[in-house]
Design a protein around this motif. Structure first.
Motif, PDB file in Angstrom:
ATOM      1  N   PRO A   1      22.379-111.246   2.899  1.00  0.00           N
ATOM      2  CA  PRO A   1      23.523-112.160   2.791  1.00  0.00           C
ATOM      3  C   PRO A   1      24.597-111.639   1.846  1.00  0.00           C
ATOM      4  CG  PRO A   1      21.739-112.948   1.417  1.00  0.00           C
ATOM      5  CD  PRO A   1      21.247-111.666   2.055  1.00  0.00           C
ATOM      6  N   SER A   2      25.851-112.033   2.119  1.00  0.00           N
ATOM      7  CA  SER A   2      26.861-111.859   1.069  1.00  0.00           C
ATOM      8  C   SER A   2      26.809-113.135   0.238  1.00  0.00           C
ATOM      9  CB  SER A   2      28.264-111.637   1.618  1.00  0.00           C
ATOM     10  OG  SER A   2      28.341-111.819   2.972  1.00  0.00           O
ATOM     11  N   VAL A   3      26.683-112.979  -1.052  1.00  0.00           N
ATOM     12  CA  VAL A   3      26.487-114.143  -1.920  1.00  0.00           C
ATOM     13  C   VAL A   3      27.703-114.345  -2.814  1.00  0.00           C
ATOM     14  CG1 VAL A   3      23.959-114.013  -1.907  1.00  0.00           C
ATOM     15  CG2 VAL A   3      25.238-112.728  -3.634  1.00  0.00           C
ATOM     16  N   PHE A   4      28.019-115.614  -3.058  1.00  0.00           N
ATOM     17  CA  PHE A   4      29.177-115.886  -3.917  1.00  0.00           C
ATOM     18  C   PHE A   4      29.080-117.237  -4.610  1.00  0.00           C
ATOM     19  CE2 PHE A   4      30.839-118.716  -0.689  1.00  0.00           C
ATOM     20  CZ  PHE A   4      30.360-118.151   0.500  1.00  0.00           C
ATOM     21  N   ARG A   5      27.967-117.941  -4.398  1.00  0.00           N
ATOM     22  CA  ARG A   5      27.717-119.176  -5.128  1.00  0.00           C
ATOM     23  C   ARG A   5      26.383-118.997  -5.845  1.00  0.00           C
ATOM     24  NH1 ARG A   5      30.644-123.486  -4.027  1.00  0.00           N
ATOM     25  NH2 ARG A   5      28.989-124.869  -4.673  1.00  0.00           N
ATOM     26  N   PRO A   6      26.263-119.478  -7.075  1.00  0.00           N
ATOM     27  CA  PRO A   6      25.006-119.243  -7.806  1.00  0.00           C
ATOM     28  C   PRO A   6      23.783-119.681  -7.014  1.00  0.00           C
ATOM     29  CG  PRO A   6      26.672-120.130  -9.291  1.00  0.00           C
ATOM     30  CD  PRO A   6      27.271-120.151  -7.917  1.00  0.00           C
ATOM     31  N   GLU A   7      23.919-120.793  -6.249  1.00  0.00           N
ATOM     32  CA  GLU A   7      22.723-121.242  -5.530  1.00  0.00           C
ATOM     33  C   GLU A   7      22.311-120.282  -4.415  1.00  0.00           C
ATOM     34  OE1 GLU A   7      25.587-123.046  -5.450  1.00  0.00           O
ATOM     35  OE2 GLU A   7      25.895-123.982  -3.486  1.00  0.00           O
ATOM     36  N   HIS A   8      23.237-119.459  -3.938  1.00  0.00           N
ATOM     37  CA  HIS A   8      22.842-118.449  -2.947  1.00  0.00           C
ATOM     38  C   HIS A   8      21.776-117.525  -3.540  1.00  0.00           C
ATOM     39  CE1 HIS A   8      27.087-118.682  -0.894  1.00  0.00           C
ATOM     40  NE2 HIS A   8      26.312-119.698  -0.548  1.00  0.00           N
ATOM     41  N   VAL A   9      22.034-117.082  -4.772  1.00  0.00           N
ATOM     42  CA  VAL A   9      21.118-116.142  -5.418  1.00  0.00           C
ATOM     43  C   VAL A   9      19.804-116.853  -5.734  1.00  0.00           C
ATOM     44  CG1 VAL A   9      20.835-114.569  -7.363  1.00  0.00           C
ATOM     45  CG2 VAL A   9      23.106-114.931  -6.373  1.00  0.00           C
ATOM     46  N   GLU A  10      19.929-118.058  -6.263  1.00  0.00           N
ATOM     47  CA  GLU A  10      18.733-118.812  -6.659  1.00  0.00           C
ATOM     48  C   GLU A  10      17.828-119.069  -5.441  1.00  0.00           C
ATOM     49  OE1 GLU A  10      19.800-122.568  -8.359  1.00  0.00           O
ATOM     50  OE2 GLU A  10      17.774-123.356  -8.053  1.00  0.00           O
ATOM     51  N   LYS A  11      18.402-119.540  -4.356  1.00  0.00           N
ATOM     52  CA  LYS A  11      17.587-119.895  -3.186  1.00  0.00           C
ATOM     53  C   LYS A  11      17.036-118.660  -2.489  1.00  0.00           C
ATOM     54  CE  LYS A  11      19.607-124.412  -2.613  1.00  0.00           C
ATOM     55  NZ  LYS A  11      20.463-125.317  -1.857  1.00  0.00           N
TER      56      LYS A  11
ATOM     57  N   VAL B   1      14.686-108.468  -2.949  1.00  0.00           N
ATOM     58  CA  VAL B   1      15.549-108.565  -1.767  1.00  0.00           C
ATOM     59  C   VAL B   1      16.951-108.140  -2.196  1.00  0.00           C
ATOM     60  CG1 VAL B   1      14.330-110.317  -0.411  1.00  0.00           C
ATOM     61  CG2 VAL B   1      15.911-111.018  -2.225  1.00  0.00           C
ATOM     62  N   VAL B   2      17.739-107.710  -1.208  1.00  0.00           N
ATOM     63  CA  VAL B   2      19.095-107.287  -1.562  1.00  0.00           C
ATOM     64  C   VAL B   2      20.125-108.269  -1.023  1.00  0.00           C
ATOM     65  CG1 VAL B   2      18.556-104.832  -1.753  1.00  0.00           C
ATOM     66  CG2 VAL B   2      19.318-105.753   0.432  1.00  0.00           C
ATOM     67  N   ALA B   3      21.247-108.277  -1.711  1.00  0.00           N
ATOM     68  CA  ALA B   3      22.389-109.096  -1.302  1.00  0.00           C
ATOM     69  C   ALA B   3      23.648-108.328  -1.684  1.00  0.00           C
ATOM     70  CB  ALA B   3      22.355-110.449  -2.019  1.00  0.00           C
ATOM     71  N   HIS B   4      24.752-108.654  -1.025  1.00  0.00           N
ATOM     72  CA  HIS B   4      26.045-108.100  -1.452  1.00  0.00           C
ATOM     73  C   HIS B   4      26.845-109.228  -2.097  1.00  0.00           C
ATOM     74  CE1 HIS B   4      26.220-104.318   1.324  1.00  0.00           C
ATOM     75  NE2 HIS B   4      24.992-104.564   0.922  1.00  0.00           N
ATOM     76  N   LEU B   5      27.485-108.909  -3.197  1.00  0.00           N
ATOM     77  CA  LEU B   5      28.282-109.902  -3.920  1.00  0.00           C
ATOM     78  C   LEU B   5      29.704-109.918  -3.354  1.00  0.00           C
ATOM     79  CD1 LEU B   5      29.104-111.749  -6.257  1.00  0.00           C
ATOM     80  CD2 LEU B   5      29.144-109.721  -7.745  1.00  0.00           C
ATOM     81  N   LYS B   6      30.141-111.088  -2.951  1.00  0.00           N
ATOM     82  CA  LYS B   6      31.491-111.178  -2.384  1.00  0.00           C
ATOM     83  C   LYS B   6      32.457-111.761  -3.411  1.00  0.00           C
ATOM     84  CE  LYS B   6      34.078-111.984   1.679  1.00  0.00           C
ATOM     85  NZ  LYS B   6      33.993-112.072   3.107  1.00  0.00           N
TER      86      LYS B   6
ATOM     87  N   GLY C   1      29.261-114.494   6.515  1.00  0.00           N
ATOM     88  CA  GLY C   1      29.686-115.873   6.274  1.00  0.00           C
ATOM     89  C   GLY C   1      28.968-116.431   5.054  1.00  0.00           C
ATOM     90  N   GLY C   2      29.083-117.719   4.837  1.00  0.00           N
ATOM     91  CA  GLY C   2      28.433-118.264   3.653  1.00  0.00           C
ATOM     92  C   GLY C   2      27.602-119.488   3.962  1.00  0.00           C
ATOM     93  N   SER C   3      27.207-119.633   5.211  1.00  0.00           N
ATOM     94  CA  SER C   3      26.511-120.852   5.625  1.00  0.00           C
ATOM     95  C   SER C   3      25.023-120.561   5.740  1.00  0.00           C
ATOM     96  CB  SER C   3      27.091-121.287   6.979  1.00  0.00           C
ATOM     97  OG  SER C   3      26.495-122.474   7.391  1.00  0.00           O
ATOM     98  N   TYR C   4      24.311-120.723   4.620  1.00  0.00           N
ATOM     99  CA  TYR C   4      22.928-120.255   4.564  1.00  0.00           C
ATOM    100  C   TYR C   4      21.900-121.369   4.464  1.00  0.00           C
ATOM    101  CZ  TYR C   4      25.473-116.030   3.160  1.00  0.00           C
ATOM    102  OH  TYR C   4      26.329-114.977   3.119  1.00  0.00           O
ATOM    103  N   GLU C   5      22.347-122.593   4.224  1.00  0.00           N
ATOM    104  CA  GLU C   5      21.391-123.675   3.972  1.00  0.00           C
ATOM    105  C   GLU C   5      20.392-123.743   5.124  1.00  0.00           C
ATOM    106  OE1 GLU C   5      21.774-124.692   0.862  1.00  0.00           O
ATOM    107  OE2 GLU C   5      19.848-125.648   1.270  1.00  0.00           O
ATOM    108  N   GLY C   6      19.113-123.698   4.795  1.00  0.00           N
ATOM    109  CA  GLY C   6      18.098-123.711   5.854  1.00  0.00           C
ATOM    110  C   GLY C   6      17.839-122.332   6.429  1.00  0.00           C
TER     111      GLY C   6
ATOM    112  N   ASP D   1      26.272-113.875 -15.072  1.00  0.00           N
ATOM    113  CA  ASP D   1      25.306-114.404 -16.054  1.00  0.00           C
ATOM    114  C   ASP D   1      24.208-115.177 -15.359  1.00  0.00           C
ATOM    115  OD1 ASP D   1      26.433-113.395 -18.289  1.00  0.00           O
ATOM    116  OD2 ASP D   1      27.676-115.175 -18.736  1.00  0.00           O
ATOM    117  N   ARG D   2      24.627-116.033 -14.425  1.00  0.00           N
ATOM    118  CA  ARG D   2      23.628-116.877 -13.757  1.00  0.00           C
ATOM    119  C   ARG D   2      22.743-116.059 -12.821  1.00  0.00           C
ATOM    120  NH1 ARG D   2      26.374-122.525 -12.179  1.00  0.00           N
ATOM    121  NH2 ARG D   2      24.252-122.935 -11.521  1.00  0.00           N
ATOM    122  N   ALA D   3      23.330-115.061 -12.164  1.00  0.00           N
ATOM    123  CA  ALA D   3      22.553-114.237 -11.227  1.00  0.00           C
ATOM    124  C   ALA D   3      21.493-113.415 -11.958  1.00  0.00           C
ATOM    125  CB  ALA D   3      23.488-113.317 -10.449  1.00  0.00           C
ATOM    126  N   ARG D   4      21.772-113.115 -13.243  1.00  0.00           N
ATOM    127  CA  ARG D   4      20.835-112.306 -14.023  1.00  0.00           C
ATOM    128  C   ARG D   4      19.458-112.969 -14.152  1.00  0.00           C
ATOM    129  NH1 ARG D   4      23.423-109.347 -18.753  1.00  0.00           N
ATOM    130  NH2 ARG D   4      24.169-111.401 -19.351  1.00  0.00           N
TER     131      ARG D   4
END
Ligand SMILES: Cc1ncc(COP(=O)(O)O)c(C=O)c1O
Length: 406
Positions: free
Chosen positions: A119-129, A142-147, A102-107, A167-170
């Motif tokens: 996590p599967s990530v798909f918003r820049p803030e997912h990667v940043e946080k 840490v690892v993540a999968h890009l959705k 899912g994509g509900s990661y806040e907190g 670009d932003r994830a870099r």
């Protein structure tokens, strides 16, 4: 207070209160069937490995017993929808890699890092946080999968925003994009009007595969080489041969087929699947009523003749839908009987007039087999105008899950 302490059972009896099977209502989970379905998925997946989807309490079967069994059987990963579901698995001692779909990661970033949930990530803030949470806990990487969204229209990076996302994830090199995934929207459907379903999915599914390949190409062009590339749900495993090549797509994400049901009827002959869940209860009361007697709330059923009515201790609070009122079959003594009147919150009634010899204590099967008869989740789903997935996921928290190994 003191009197309750005195009444406390010895420590070995301190199960979850709702797991005590005082009433006969239970969901039986056949672990041998689960393993057999996993073997069927593996056979179809060719070189691709299996991420077993155990979200929604293991499709209602009980996430923990299901995940433990699948972990023992060596699945490569487990998939959940929520961080909370991942925590439940970790708390139960499950060690396998867990992907949060899912994509509900806040907190939840700190929790994901601490518990090793991917996590599967798909918003820049997912990667940043995620990057910040990892740094805060002193984790090097840490690892993540890009959705990516190839046509589901739910979550995922749109293809025309993929370059900007990358670009932003870099900027966060401590987050390694170890996987690339997308999700089929219609792999369980044939093209309308097609006389026979061609293998390889309908047109829309083939377009999704093509978009996924395009996304993979663009990700690789950036020098990233995600180790896991996955797109197929059960319908993909059963119908889309691309999962077999073992090159581009090297992981599949079956859910429903592991629980022994095809995603759609037309896919039923593609694998020998065994339903894992049986839903059972027992007769707790029996009475003979004269012709004209109304039964249950609102008197929507009135005995058309002298009738024998059995009461079962299961209701809509257990997930046994009120839509089954006056409609659903129930197996008693190997025969089909029918729900009479409205399904109540905790009970329902069955007309057993034509079933000889019914007694209090007899087993009643709501879903599954008894003798030569069988009630499938698809049959119940049709009565409630829904899909079999919802019938399974709907088995309530109040119903104890009892495992067996047939
Ligand atoms: C992202 C994702 N992958 C895989 C699955 C498994 O799907 P199925 O149960 O149809 O195999 C689901 C379920 O909805 C899902 O959301």
């Amino acid at each position: 207070m003191r009197q309750f302490e005195d009444a406390m059972p010895p420590a070995r009896d301190r199960r979850r209160a709702l797991d005590h099977t005082v009433r006969p209502t239970r969901a039986e989970v056949d672990l041998a069937a689960l393993r057999s379905n996993l073997a069927a998925a593996r056979a179809l997946a060719g070189k691709a490995e299996v991420l077993a989807v155990v979200k929604a309490n293991g499709y209602g079967h009980g996430a923990v017993p299901v995940a433990r069994e699948l972990e023992k059987a060596g699945v490569t990963m487990l998939g959940v929808a929520l961080v909370e579901e991942g925590l439940e698995l970790r708390n139960a001692g499950v060690k396998a890699p867990v992907l949060v779909l899912g994509g509900s990661y806040e907190g939840g970033y700190e929790l994901m890092v601490a518990y090793g949930l991917v996590p599967s990530v798909f918003r820049p803030e997912h990667v940043e946080k995620l990057a910040h949470a990892a740094a805060a806990q002193g984790k090097g990487e840490v690892v993540a999968h890009l959705k990516v969204d190839t046509g589901m229209g739910r979550i995922g990076v749109a293809l025309d925003e993929l370059d900007e996302f990358l670009d932003r994830a870099r900027a966060y090199p401590n987050v390694r994009l170890d996987g690339l995934l997308s999700h089929f929207a219609s792999a369980d459907l044939t093209d309308a009007g097609a006389a026979e379903a061609p293998r390889g999915g309908g047109r829309f599914t083939r377009e999704q595969v093509a978009r996924f390949r395009e996304a993979l190409g663009r990700v690789r062009a950036r020098g990233l080489n995600p180790r896991w590339r996955h797109l197929s749900n059960s319908a993909g495993v059963l119908d889309v041969p691309e999962v077999r090549d073992g090159l581009e797509l090297n992981l599949v994400r079956p859910g429903i087929m592991l629980y022994g049901l095809p995603p759609a009827g037309w896919l039923a002959d593609r694998a020998r699947l065994r339903p894992v869940l049986s839903w059972k209860t027992g007769v707790t009361h029996l009475k003979t009523v004269p012709k004209g007697t109304p039964v249950s709330y609102g008197g929507t059923w009135v005995a058309p003749r002298e009738s024998i009515i059995a009461t079962l201790p299961i209701g809509y609070a257990d997930g046994y839908s009120r839509a089954y009122s006056n409609r659903a079959p129930v197996l008693v003594r190997g025969q089909r009987a029918r729900i009479t009147g409205r399904v109540c919150m905790d009970m329902c009634m069955v007309d057993v007039t034509d079933v000889p010899g019914v007694q209090v204590g007899d087993e009643a099967v709501l879903l599954g087999e008894q003798g030569a008869e069988r009630i499938g989740a698809e049959e119940l789903a049709a009565l409630a105008s829904t899909i079999h997935y919802e019938v399974l996921c709907g088995v309530g928290a109040r119903v104890p899950r009892v495992t067996r190994d047939s």
